[in-house]
Design an enzyme around this catalytic site. Structure first.
Site, PDB file in Angstrom:
ATOM      1  N   ASN A  10       0.863  -1.183   0.000  1.00 41.38           N
ATOM      2  CA  ASN A  10       0.000   0.000   0.000  1.00 41.38           C
ATOM      3  C   ASN A  10       0.898   1.232   0.000  1.00 41.38           C
ATOM      4  O   ASN A  10       1.474   1.576   1.031  1.00 41.38           O
ATOM      5  CB  ASN A  10      -0.903  -0.037   1.247  1.00 41.38           C
ATOM      6  N   TRP A  11       1.001   1.853  -1.158  1.00 43.44           N
ATOM      7  CA  TRP A  11       1.915   2.993  -1.271  1.00 43.44           C
ATOM      8  C   TRP A  11       1.344   4.264  -0.657  1.00 43.44           C
ATOM      9  O   TRP A  11       2.049   5.279  -0.578  1.00 43.44           O
ATOM     10  CB  TRP A  11       2.261   3.242  -2.749  1.00 43.44           C
ATOM     11  N   LYS A  12       0.097   4.247  -0.273  1.00 45.43           N
ATOM     12  CA  LYS A  12      -0.572   5.427   0.301  1.00 45.43           C
ATOM     13  C   LYS A  12      -0.387   6.628  -0.632  1.00 45.43           C
ATOM     14  O   LYS A  12      -0.309   6.466  -1.848  1.00 45.43           O
ATOM     15  CB  LYS A  12      -0.061   5.724   1.715  1.00 45.43           C
ATOM     16  N   HIS A  96      -9.352   0.970   5.026  1.00 46.37           N
ATOM     17  CA  HIS A  96      -8.037   1.201   5.635  1.00 46.37           C
ATOM     18  C   HIS A  96      -8.195   2.150   6.827  1.00 46.37           C
ATOM     19  O   HIS A  96      -9.039   3.052   6.808  1.00 46.37           O
ATOM     20  CB  HIS A  96      -7.056   1.788   4.609  1.00 46.37           C
ATOM     21  N   GLU A  98      -6.629   4.640   7.775  1.00 47.29           N
ATOM     22  CA  GLU A  98      -6.523   6.073   7.476  1.00 47.29           C
ATOM     23  C   GLU A  98      -7.824   6.595   6.865  1.00 47.29           C
ATOM     24  O   GLU A  98      -8.191   7.756   7.029  1.00 47.29           O
ATOM     25  CB  GLU A  98      -5.310   6.325   6.578  1.00 47.29           C
ATOM     26  N   GLU A 168      -5.201  -4.957  10.860  1.00 46.35           N
ATOM     27  CA  GLU A 168      -4.172  -3.930  11.030  1.00 46.35           C
ATOM     28  C   GLU A 168      -4.453  -3.131  12.304  1.00 46.35           C
ATOM     29  O   GLU A 168      -5.254  -2.185  12.274  1.00 46.35           O
ATOM     30  CB  GLU A 168      -4.187  -2.978   9.835  1.00 46.35           C
ATOM     31  N   GLY A 174       2.488   2.344  10.599  1.00 46.75           N
ATOM     32  CA  GLY A 174       3.394   3.466  10.378  1.00 46.75           C
ATOM     33  C   GLY A 174       4.099   3.948  11.631  1.00 46.75           C
ATOM     34  O   GLY A 174       4.698   5.022  11.645  1.00 46.75           O
ATOM     35  N   SER A 214       3.570  -2.068  10.333  1.00 47.35           N
ATOM     36  CA  SER A 214       5.032  -2.062  10.466  1.00 47.35           C
ATOM     37  C   SER A 214       5.676  -3.413  10.146  1.00 47.35           C
ATOM     38  O   SER A 214       6.624  -3.826  10.818  1.00 47.35           O
ATOM     39  CB  SER A 214       5.457  -1.558  11.852  1.00 47.35           C
ATOM     40  N   GLY A 235       2.771  -1.063   4.298  1.00 45.50           N
ATOM     41  CA  GLY A 235       2.814   0.353   3.954  1.00 45.50           C
ATOM     42  C   GLY A 235       4.244   0.811   3.713  1.00 45.50           C
ATOM     43  O   GLY A 235       4.799   0.631   2.627  1.00 45.50           O
ATOM     44  N   GLY A 236       4.875   1.363   4.737  1.00 42.89           N
ATOM     45  CA  GLY A 236       6.209   1.959   4.614  1.00 42.89           C
ATOM     46  C   GLY A 236       7.225   1.104   3.879  1.00 42.89           C
ATOM     47  O   GLY A 236       7.922   1.588   2.980  1.00 42.89           O
TER      48      GLY A 236
HETATM   49  C1  PEP Z   1      -0.677   0.028   5.862  1.00 46.13           C
HETATM   50  O1  PEP Z   1      -0.604   1.079   5.261  1.00 46.13           O
HETATM   51  O2  PEP Z   1      -1.632  -0.714   5.663  1.00 46.13           O
HETATM   52  C2  PEP Z   1       0.388  -0.312   6.813  1.00 46.13           C
HETATM   53  C3  PEP Z   1       0.309  -1.428   7.478  1.00 46.13           C
HETATM   54  O3  PEP Z   1       1.428   0.583   6.953  1.00 46.13           O
HETATM   55  P1  PEP Z   1       2.884   0.303   7.630  1.00 46.13           P
HETATM   56  O4  PEP Z   1       3.380  -0.999   7.051  1.00 46.13           O
HETATM   57  O5  PEP Z   1       3.710   1.469   7.250  1.00 46.13           O
HETATM   58  O6  PEP Z   1       2.653   0.186   9.098  1.00 46.13           O
END
Ligand code: PEP
Length: 252
Positions: A10-12, A96, A98, A168, A174, A214, A235-236
């Protein structure tokens, strides 16, 4: 039958056109030919066509980060499932954290999107997870149970097989704080048990439940080794091809 692991990036709201193309090409060269783990990339809407071109005809699938629950019309700024399908998306992330906590999407809105995504022929990646305050108040199971039940209302057993659930915990997204494999497994097992009640054992055992929060190459193997953790939503670490590929390879 064993569930095939599924890792999605997930590049957000990150990258530029050039960076998106370069990242997608690099991921494709690292993990685009393997078939042991399903892989999807979910770039921002505007870079979907470029990423599709960059991943070419390999095994990596394209996914979007969101969609609207109407087909077309006066919905300024929204993108429909039909549009995503039209440009080659296979997956769409729904609910998600966010979108829930920054944009304010409710369980009911996510459910409308869920039903529309399925009828549009997309495969939803359906995110659920508790806030830190909810975990500290011992409400994790209750919150996740409600999110799963409301988000999946009206989804038939046949359609449930098209859905990937992503657990999640919001406090782990993040933040660099990962749920321990034990904490994640506990919630995953609860979700699978809930799916047995809502559907049946066959459906519950077929549905993939990703962990997100993470995930890195260094902790992926431990998480992915748990019986009810069937992949990762990343994500990251999905913004660096080598890191993302390390997570995919940890699942092989
Ligand atoms: C996500 O965006 O779904 C996520 C889990 O982010 P991160 O891996 O950065 O925690």
């Amino acid at each position: 039958m064993a569930r095939k692991l599924f890792v999605a990036g997930n590049w957000k709201m990150n990258t530029s056109l050039a960076a998106a193309k370069a990242l997608a090409s690099e991921v494709a060269s690292l993990v685009g030919a393997q078939d042991a783990v399903d892989v999807a990339l979910c770039p921002p809407f505007v870079y979907l066509p470029a990423v599709k071109e960059a991943i070419g005809g390999g095994k990596i699938a394209l996914g979007a980060q969101n969609m609207f629950y109407e087909n077309d019309g006066a919905f300024t700024g929204e993108i429909s499932g039909a549009m995503l399908k039209d440009i080659g998306c296979r997956y769409v992330i729904l609910g998600h954290s966010e979108r829930r906590h920054v944009i304010g999407e409710s369980d009911e809105i996510i459910n409308r999107k869920m039903l529309k995504a399925i009828s549009d022929g997309l495969l939803p990646i359906f995110c659920v997870g508790e806030l830190l305050a909810e975990r500290e108040a011992d409400q994790t199971m209750e919150v996740v149970r409600r999110q799963v039940q409301v988000g999946l209302e009206g989804v038939s057993a046949t359609d449930m097989l098209k859905v990937t659930v992503a657990y999640e915990p919001v406090w782990a997204i993040g933040t660099g704080k990962t749920a321990t494999p034990e904490q994640a497994q506990e919630v995953h097992a609860m979700i699978r048990g809930l799916l047995v009640n809502m559907y049946d054992k066959t459906v519950a055992e077929a549905v993939r439940i990703q962990y997100g929060g993470s995930v890195k190459a260094s902790n992926a193997a431990d998480l992915l080794g748990r019986p009810d953790i069937d992949g990762a939503l990343v994500g990251g670490a999905s913004l660096k091809a080598a890191d993302f590929a390390g997570i995919v390879n940890a699942g092989k």
